[in-house]
Scaffold this motif. Structure first.
Motif, short mmCIF file in Angstrom:
data_model
loop_
_atom_site.label_atom_id
_atom_site.label_comp_id
_atom_site.label_asym_id
_atom_site.label_seq_id
_atom_site.Cartn_x
_atom_site.Cartn_y
_atom_site.Cartn_z
N VAL A 51 31.63 39.22 39.87
CA VAL A 51 33.07 39.13 40.16
C VAL A 51 33.87 39.83 39.07
O VAL A 51 34.81 40.59 39.34
CB VAL A 51 33.50 37.66 40.30
CG1 VAL A 51 35.02 37.54 40.35
CG2 VAL A 51 32.89 37.03 41.54
N ILE A 52 33.50 39.58 37.82
CA ILE A 52 34.19 40.20 36.69
C ILE A 52 33.97 41.71 36.69
O ILE A 52 34.91 42.49 36.45
CB ILE A 52 33.71 39.58 35.36
CG1 ILE A 52 34.10 38.10 35.29
CG2 ILE A 52 34.26 40.35 34.17
CD1 ILE A 52 35.58 37.84 35.40
N ALA A 53 32.75 42.15 36.98
CA ALA A 53 32.44 43.58 36.99
C ALA A 53 33.28 44.31 38.04
O ALA A 53 33.80 45.40 37.79
CB ALA A 53 30.96 43.79 37.26
N GLU A 54 33.41 43.72 39.20
CA GLU A 54 34.17 44.34 40.28
C GLU A 54 35.65 44.48 39.88
O GLU A 54 36.26 45.55 40.06
CB GLU A 54 34.05 43.51 41.55
CG GLU A 54 34.80 44.08 42.74
CD GLU A 54 34.67 43.22 43.98
OE1 GLU A 54 35.58 43.26 44.83
OE2 GLU A 54 33.65 42.49 44.10
N GLY A 57 36.10 46.95 36.87
CA GLY A 57 35.85 48.33 37.29
C GLY A 57 37.06 48.92 37.99
O GLY A 57 37.42 50.09 37.76
N ALA A 58 37.69 48.12 38.85
CA ALA A 58 38.88 48.61 39.56
C ALA A 58 40.01 48.94 38.60
O ALA A 58 40.77 49.90 38.81
CB ALA A 58 39.34 47.56 40.57
N ARG A 59 40.14 48.18 37.53
CA ARG A 59 41.23 48.39 36.59
C ARG A 59 40.93 49.48 35.56
O ARG A 59 41.84 50.13 35.06
CB ARG A 59 41.57 47.06 35.90
CG ARG A 59 42.28 46.11 36.87
CD ARG A 59 42.24 44.67 36.46
NE ARG A 59 43.02 43.86 37.41
CZ ARG A 59 42.55 43.44 38.58
NH1 ARG A 59 41.30 43.73 38.93
NH2 ARG A 59 43.33 42.75 39.40
N LEU A 60 39.66 49.68 35.24
CA LEU A 60 39.28 50.72 34.27
C LEU A 60 39.05 52.07 34.93
O LEU A 60 38.96 53.08 34.25
CB LEU A 60 38.02 50.28 33.52
CG LEU A 60 38.18 49.11 32.56
CD1 LEU A 60 36.82 48.60 32.11
CD2 LEU A 60 39.03 49.49 31.36
N LEU A 64 31.42 49.16 36.83
CA LEU A 64 30.60 48.37 35.92
C LEU A 64 29.31 48.05 36.66
O LEU A 64 29.30 47.31 37.65
CB LEU A 64 31.31 47.07 35.51
CG LEU A 64 32.10 47.15 34.20
CD1 LEU A 64 33.34 48.01 34.37
CD2 LEU A 64 32.50 45.76 33.71
N VAL A 65 28.22 48.65 36.21
CA VAL A 65 26.92 48.50 36.86
C VAL A 65 26.23 47.27 36.29
O VAL A 65 25.94 47.20 35.09
CB VAL A 65 26.05 49.75 36.63
CG1 VAL A 65 24.69 49.57 37.31
CG2 VAL A 65 26.76 50.99 37.15
N ALA A 281 44.70 36.67 41.74
CA ALA A 281 44.54 35.48 42.57
C ALA A 281 43.20 35.46 43.29
O ALA A 281 42.57 34.40 43.44
CB ALA A 281 45.68 35.40 43.59
N ALA A 282 42.74 36.63 43.74
CA ALA A 282 41.45 36.68 44.45
C ALA A 282 40.30 36.33 43.52
O ALA A 282 39.35 35.64 43.91
CB ALA A 282 41.25 38.06 45.05
N THR A 283 40.37 36.81 42.28
CA THR A 283 39.34 36.47 41.29
C THR A 283 39.33 34.97 41.04
O THR A 283 38.26 34.34 41.00
CB THR A 283 39.59 37.21 39.97
OG1 THR A 283 39.52 38.62 40.19
CG2 THR A 283 38.57 36.81 38.92
N LYS A 284 40.50 34.38 40.85
CA LYS A 284 40.58 32.94 40.60
C LYS A 284 39.97 32.15 41.75
O LYS A 284 39.22 31.20 41.52
CB LYS A 284 42.04 32.52 40.39
CG LYS A 284 42.20 31.04 40.04
CD LYS A 284 43.65 30.67 39.80
CE LYS A 284 43.77 29.23 39.31
NZ LYS A 284 43.14 28.25 40.22
N LYS A 285 40.27 32.56 42.98
CA LYS A 285 39.73 31.85 44.12
C LYS A 285 38.21 31.92 44.16
O LYS A 285 37.53 30.91 44.41
CB LYS A 285 40.31 32.44 45.42
CG LYS A 285 39.86 31.74 46.70
CD LYS A 285 40.53 32.33 47.92
CE LYS A 285 40.14 31.56 49.18
NZ LYS A 285 38.70 31.59 49.46
#
Length: 326
Positions: A51-54, A57-60, A64-65, A281-285
């Motif tokens: 979840v964190i990698a996804e 990756g979108a923000r950087l 993130l593999v 919000a999606a990450t938190k959920k």
């Protein structure tokens, strides 16, 4: 652990301010980043890491593999990051058990968790819940303490393995209760839950997510949440602090690290992308479903200070209980 919410309190606007820190760097990252998770795929660590990698990756603007590198209680994956190039292209999902506790109980650790790593940011924690088989005649921490003191043979507690968070929390309970308790280690959370449900072992402590269905079905009795605050998913279960056991605090926590000596600008970019991800919000959920309470750190240094204090706290427990992986 008592002061984490103070040390890691995040200003509400931080996620927005740091939404795309990498753009200011110009050159970093210009290729995919490797995120090592020191566990096999499929468990909570793997889910949190992906979840964190996804999100990062979108923000950087780079992928993130995820690389799962389990074994030796987390040491293999941790060592791979500690010896990696210091350029920000190899990161580690650190955890309370695989990163911190393992460094205290394993006989040979080829790195120092403070000297050989760069803290990037705290992610959050899943407070541990103290449960018993319903046949155990205790409904509160005080009753469980009194029962443990007079039990012959001693009460037993299950854990996912020697040197895990569940092991050291069970040892802490024994010390705080002033009672001998028998540790029964298993190869993972699943087998430990199975034997406690069957009544072969009396006590189990773990993060809430895998225990909640059994608690709701009445197959496990929740005694307390080992945290200063109650859990949203178990609002009727009182905390250890409420019940007069302020030192019985434990959670399965997660954080992001890299090898020591990383450039400050790279650490800033990664920290900003992590916190922006955690503000989503999606990450938190998605992480709520894993029982993870998000607690972004204001700065990487705050996470570093937390590592120092948490290591000192658990070192005392490990030393007093004589915990060692053979």
């Amino acid at each position: 652990m008592i002061t984490r919410r103070h040390a890691l309190a995040l200003a509400p606007a931080l996620g927005a301010l740091l939404a795309r820190p990498a753009l200011a760097q110009g050159h970093y990252p210009d290729r995919p980043i490797r995120l090592i998770i020191p566990f096999a795929s499929g468990g909570s660590n793997d889910i949190v890491g992906r979840v964190i990698a996804e999100g990062m990756g979108a923000r950087l603007g780079q992928t993130l593999v995820v690389e799962n590198r389990g074994g030796a209680g987390g040491l293999l994956g941790n060592e791979a990051v500690s010896t990696a190039p210091k350029d920000g292209y190899t990161l580690l999902l650190g955890g309370s058990g695989s990163f911190l506790i393992s460094s205290l109980v394993q006989p040979k650790v080829p790195y120092d968790i403070i000297r050989d790593f760069t803290p990037i940011g705290f992610i959050g924690n899943a407070p541990n819940v103290i449960t018993v088989n319903p046949t155990v005649p205790a409904k509160t921490m005080g009753e469980l303490r009194d029962l443990a003191r007079r039990a012959k043979p001693p009460l037993s507690y299950a854990s996912p393995g020697v040197g895990t968070t569940g092991h050291v929390l069970g040892a802490l309970l024994s010390l705080e209760f002033g009672a001998e308790m028998e540790h029964i280690p298993y190869r993972g959370t699943g087998p430990a839950i199975t034997d406690v449900l069957a009544g072969r072992v009396q006590i189990l402590t773990n993060a809430a997510a895998p225990l909640t269905p059994h608690i709701e079905a009445g197959k496990l009795r929740a005694i307390a949440v080992a945290s200063p605050q109650r859990l949203e998913i178990l609002p009727d279960v009182p905390t250890t602090v409420e019940q007069g056991f302020p030192n019985v605090l434990s959670s399965t926590w997660y954080g992001l690290l890299g090898p020591s000596g990383m450039p400050a600008a790279v650490v800033t970019a990664l920290h900003g992308a992590l916190n922006a991800t955690l503000a989503d919000a999606a990450t938190k959920k998605r992480l709520d479903e894993e029982g993870v309470v998000l607690e972004p750190s204001p700065t990487p240094a705050d996470y570093g200070r937390f590592l120092l204090s948490d290591r000192a706290r658990w070192q005392e427990v490990v030393t007093r209980a004589g915990i060692r992986v053979e």
